[in-house]
Design an enzyme around this catalytic site. Sequence first.
Site, PDB file in Angstrom:
ATOM      1  CE  LYS A   1      -4.472   1.625   0.317  1.00 19.25           C
ATOM      2  NZ  LYS A   1      -5.356   1.949  -0.945  1.00 19.25           N
TER       3      LYS A   1
ATOM      4  CG  ASP B   1      -6.814  -0.995  -2.816  1.00 21.45           C
ATOM      5  OD1 ASP B   1      -5.310  -1.151  -3.120  1.00 21.45           O
ATOM      6  OD2 ASP B   1      -7.169   0.216  -2.769  1.00 21.45           O
TER       7      ASP B   1
END
Length: 338
Positions: free
Chosen positions: A169, A201
């Site tokens: 991330k 994600d």
Amino acid sequence: MPTGREKVVLLSGDGIGPEVALEARLVLEELVPEVIIDEQLIGAAAIRATGSPLPQETIDACRSAVAVLKGPVGDPEFDAADVRPEQGLLALRAALDTYANLRPAVLGDVDVLIVRELVGGLYFGASGVRDDGTVFDTCEYHPRQVERIVRRAFRLADSRRGLLTSVDKANVLETSRMWRRVVDEVAPEYPGVRVEHMLVDNAAMQLATTPQQFDVIVTENMFGDILSDLAAAVTGGLGMAPSASLSDGGPGLFEPVHGSAPDIAGRGIANPVAMLRSTVLLLEHGLACPESAVALSEALKAAIESSPTQDLGGTATTAEFGAAVREQLAVDGALTSP
Ligand code: IPM
Ligand code: MG
């Protein structure tokens, strides 16, 4: 090949653990009768017997074993307790320094290997409660911790289809930016591996929609925990997903990805495939018995067809499934003669 003095520690764990661990024990007794199986306590069972989720005796036994085969741990009885079953598992992973958690997810044209860092990150960073009541967990990584897991993943990708997806991330987290830098620094040493970076994600969406695109995924502890359940879900469900947690030279820890499933515990209906596939990995990586590993893997395929458990749409009990596996091993002639 086992010499006869090797010891495997069996930790049955909680919930459905003892039911699926029994099937693993029976298979090991048939396939490698010369190996000593030493049963020890972990998790809720250990707390009840000794007050600790990881008694010293268990740690000592595991350290002197060639490999550890472990069922799931966790029990709702301890949900609000200070001493929790899961602490035993985390302490064992740390004690054995099994930093490389290999979680294969294979079905049809999907063949993904998730390489999850297992002894760092949010699971092991500082945590606590501040004076004002704020509760915190912290994600911490040293570049050396990242480098060793990343190297392991590169080697694995090199031996497979040559694609490594590093998941992070980096648009938000410092640890992820460092992770990405380390991956890029190590990459030139493995010219046969193509590297891509993917945000976690997006990786979750890609795994759910087009899992065929992946070969090896390397990621930190918490992201790996979540993505490996997702990968299991798209390749047959949690009942099927095994894992191997490896250190550098010490005993490996082999355990299913799934939890202790307290809702079905004690009913004899749990699917033992994830535990038995973890046994396949143990035979391969822990005991260096590749022939037995292949034999068990083939017998599992046959038993999944002939005697599926309820979660697979069939009616077989845990014991019936295990019996079908052993029958298949006998038919294939994989069992050692006395
Ligand atoms: C797993 C499990 C464990 C983890 C739990 C039981 C602590 O979910 O092995 O994936 O989060 O590592
Ligand atoms: Mg998990």
